[in-house]
Design a protein around this motif. Structure first.
Motif, mmCIF file in Angstrom:
data_model
loop_
_atom_site.group_PDB
_atom_site.id
_atom_site.type_symbol
_atom_site.label_atom_id
_atom_site.label_comp_id
_atom_site.label_asym_id
_atom_site.label_seq_id
_atom_site.Cartn_x
_atom_site.Cartn_y
_atom_site.Cartn_z
ATOM 1 N N GLY A 36 16.220 -58.310 6.100
ATOM 2 C CA GLY A 36 14.785 -58.571 5.976
ATOM 3 C C GLY A 36 14.499 -59.869 5.243
ATOM 4 N N ILE A 37 15.229 -60.113 4.171
ATOM 5 C CA ILE A 37 15.018 -61.353 3.423
ATOM 6 C C ILE A 37 15.437 -62.557 4.249
ATOM 7 C CG2 ILE A 37 15.802 -62.650 1.400
ATOM 8 C CD1 ILE A 37 15.812 -59.973 -0.105
ATOM 9 N N ALA A 81 7.824 -57.727 2.776
ATOM 10 C CA ALA A 81 7.126 -56.601 2.157
ATOM 11 C C ALA A 81 7.492 -55.281 2.827
ATOM 12 C CB ALA A 81 5.618 -56.817 2.224
ATOM 13 N N GLY A 82 7.577 -55.280 4.148
ATOM 14 C CA GLY A 82 7.961 -54.063 4.863
ATOM 15 C C GLY A 82 9.372 -53.616 4.528
ATOM 16 N N VAL A 83 10.298 -54.565 4.475
ATOM 17 C CA VAL A 83 11.690 -54.226 4.172
ATOM 18 C C VAL A 83 11.825 -53.755 2.724
ATOM 19 C CG1 VAL A 83 14.007 -55.189 3.918
ATOM 20 C CG2 VAL A 83 12.677 -55.684 5.948
ATOM 21 N N CYS A 84 11.154 -54.435 1.816
ATOM 22 C CA CYS A 84 11.223 -54.018 0.406
ATOM 23 C C CYS A 84 10.557 -52.655 0.199
ATOM 24 C CB CYS A 84 10.566 -55.057 -0.487
ATOM 25 S SG CYS A 84 11.550 -56.562 -0.651
ATOM 26 N N HIS A 126 8.485 -44.050 5.101
ATOM 27 C CA HIS A 126 8.825 -43.927 6.519
ATOM 28 C C HIS A 126 8.730 -45.293 7.195
ATOM 29 C CE1 HIS A 126 8.420 -42.687 10.739
ATOM 30 N NE2 HIS A 126 9.077 -41.600 10.349
ATOM 31 N N PRO A 127 9.646 -45.601 8.121
ATOM 32 C CA PRO A 127 9.644 -46.923 8.768
ATOM 33 C C PRO A 127 8.328 -47.296 9.457
ATOM 34 C CG PRO A 127 11.705 -45.814 9.213
ATOM 35 C CD PRO A 127 10.829 -44.823 8.506
ATOM 36 N N ALA A 128 7.636 -46.306 10.037
ATOM 37 C CA ALA A 128 6.362 -46.609 10.694
ATOM 38 C C ALA A 128 5.325 -47.098 9.675
ATOM 39 C CB ALA A 128 5.838 -45.384 11.428
ATOM 40 N N LEU A 129 5.310 -46.472 8.507
ATOM 41 C CA LEU A 129 4.385 -46.922 7.466
ATOM 42 C C LEU A 129 4.787 -48.281 6.920
ATOM 43 C CD1 LEU A 129 3.731 -43.624 5.501
ATOM 44 C CD2 LEU A 129 2.181 -44.843 7.008
ATOM 45 N N CYS A 130 6.087 -48.558 6.871
ATOM 46 C CA CYS A 130 6.539 -49.880 6.418
ATOM 47 C C CYS A 130 6.062 -50.971 7.367
ATOM 48 C CB CYS A 130 8.067 -49.904 6.308
ATOM 49 S SG CYS A 130 8.687 -48.907 4.967
ATOM 50 N N VAL A 166 3.340 -50.808 9.240
ATOM 51 C CA VAL A 166 1.897 -50.934 9.021
ATOM 52 C C VAL A 166 1.618 -51.713 7.736
ATOM 53 C CG1 VAL A 166 -0.211 -49.615 8.528
ATOM 54 C CG2 VAL A 166 1.332 -48.870 10.338
ATOM 55 N N ILE A 167 2.372 -51.435 6.676
ATOM 56 C CA ILE A 167 2.193 -52.151 5.413
ATOM 57 C C ILE A 167 2.524 -53.633 5.590
ATOM 58 C CG2 ILE A 167 3.153 -52.412 3.081
ATOM 59 C CD1 ILE A 167 3.373 -49.328 3.035
ATOM 60 N N GLY A 168 3.614 -53.925 6.307
ATOM 61 C CA GLY A 168 3.985 -55.319 6.559
ATOM 62 C C GLY A 168 2.929 -56.067 7.346
ATOM 63 N N ILE A 169 2.395 -55.424 8.382
ATOM 64 C CA ILE A 169 1.340 -56.056 9.188
ATOM 65 C C ILE A 169 0.078 -56.250 8.345
ATOM 66 C CG2 ILE A 169 -0.239 -55.684 11.136
ATOM 67 C CD1 ILE A 169 2.125 -54.350 12.580
ATOM 68 N N GLY A 170 -0.255 -55.246 7.534
ATOM 69 C CA GLY A 170 -1.439 -55.355 6.678
ATOM 70 C C GLY A 170 -1.329 -56.487 5.673
ATOM 71 N N ILE A 171 -0.163 -56.636 5.081
ATOM 72 C CA ILE A 171 0.028 -57.719 4.110
ATOM 73 C C ILE A 171 -0.014 -59.073 4.810
ATOM 74 C CG2 ILE A 171 1.756 -58.771 2.599
ATOM 75 C CD1 ILE A 171 2.328 -55.996 1.549
ATOM 76 N N ALA A 172 0.588 -59.161 5.994
ATOM 77 C CA ALA A 172 0.557 -60.429 6.734
ATOM 78 C C ALA A 172 -0.877 -60.823 7.081
ATOM 79 C CB ALA A 172 1.406 -60.321 7.996
ATOM 80 N N VAL A 173 -1.668 -59.866 7.530
ATOM 81 C CA VAL A 173 -3.062 -60.149 7.887
ATOM 82 C C VAL A 173 -3.871 -60.499 6.637
ATOM 83 C CG1 VAL A 173 -5.185 -59.089 8.775
ATOM 84 C CG2 VAL A 173 -3.044 -58.813 10.013
ATOM 85 N N ALA A 174 -3.633 -59.775 5.537
ATOM 86 C CA ALA A 174 -4.380 -60.045 4.308
ATOM 87 C C ALA A 174 -4.068 -61.435 3.756
ATOM 88 C CB ALA A 174 -4.056 -58.978 3.262
ATOM 89 N N VAL A 175 -2.798 -61.821 3.773
ATOM 90 C CA VAL A 175 -2.433 -63.158 3.271
ATOM 91 C C VAL A 175 -3.014 -64.236 4.173
ATOM 92 C CG1 VAL A 175 -0.491 -64.714 2.877
ATOM 93 C CG2 VAL A 175 -0.378 -62.374 2.067
ATOM 94 N N LEU A 176 -2.942 -64.026 5.481
ATOM 95 C CA LEU A 176 -3.507 -65.004 6.413
ATOM 96 C C LEU A 176 -5.015 -65.127 6.228
ATOM 97 C CD1 LEU A 176 -2.757 -66.885 8.755
ATOM 98 C CD2 LEU A 176 -3.248 -65.000 10.301
ATOM 99 N N ALA A 177 -5.703 -63.993 6.061
ATOM 100 C CA ALA A 177 -7.150 -64.029 5.867
ATOM 101 C C ALA A 177 -7.513 -64.708 4.548
ATOM 102 C CB ALA A 177 -7.716 -62.614 5.902
ATOM 103 N N THR A 178 -6.735 -64.450 3.512
ATOM 104 C CA THR A 178 -7.004 -65.069 2.217
ATOM 105 C C THR A 178 -6.851 -66.580 2.295
ATOM 106 O OG1 THR A 178 -6.216 -63.092 1.097
ATOM 107 C CG2 THR A 178 -6.321 -65.103 -0.198
#
Length: 103
Positions: A14-15, A43-46, A54-58, A60-72
């Motif tokens: 992941g890194i 973020a998803g891998v960590c 659960h991998p599915a939630l990871c 979703v968390i990875g996508i959410g962080i990517a979208v949040a950072v891009l939006a910021t």
């Protein structure tokens, strides 16, 4: 012992993927997009490695962080651009002699 080695390999992969995405972003000039994707991957891998989510939630968390950072990053660019436009408007009004409007 095998589980520890597998989890370490997963974290390293992941890194490495995050670093590869950052390097690709430098070459293509879309650093904001690729940095957001890289942070989402890391973020998803960590999240999977350290929190045992659960991998599915990871994902979703990875996508959410990517979208949040891009939006910021885009929101900051928009706000900086508006400040520059306001400063140009104020200087234009002052140059035109209309400074009695209390700007």
């Amino acid at each position: 012992m095998g589980v520890l080695a597998a989890q370490s390999a997963l974290l390293a992969i992941g890194i490495i993927l995050g670093l590869i995405c950052s390097a690709i972003g430098l070459f293509f000039g879309h650093i904001i997009l690729f940095d957001s994707i890289a942070l989402g991957i890391v973020a998803g891998v960590c999240c999977r490695h350290f929190l045992s989510v659960h991998p599915a939630l990871c994902i979703v968390i990875g996508i959410g962080i990517a979208v949040a950072v891009l939006a910021t990053k885009h929101l900051r660019w928009i706000l900086d651009h508006r400040r520059t436009d306001d400063a140009n408007l104020r200087s234009g009004i002052r140059a035109a002699g209309l400074s009695y409007f209390r700007i």
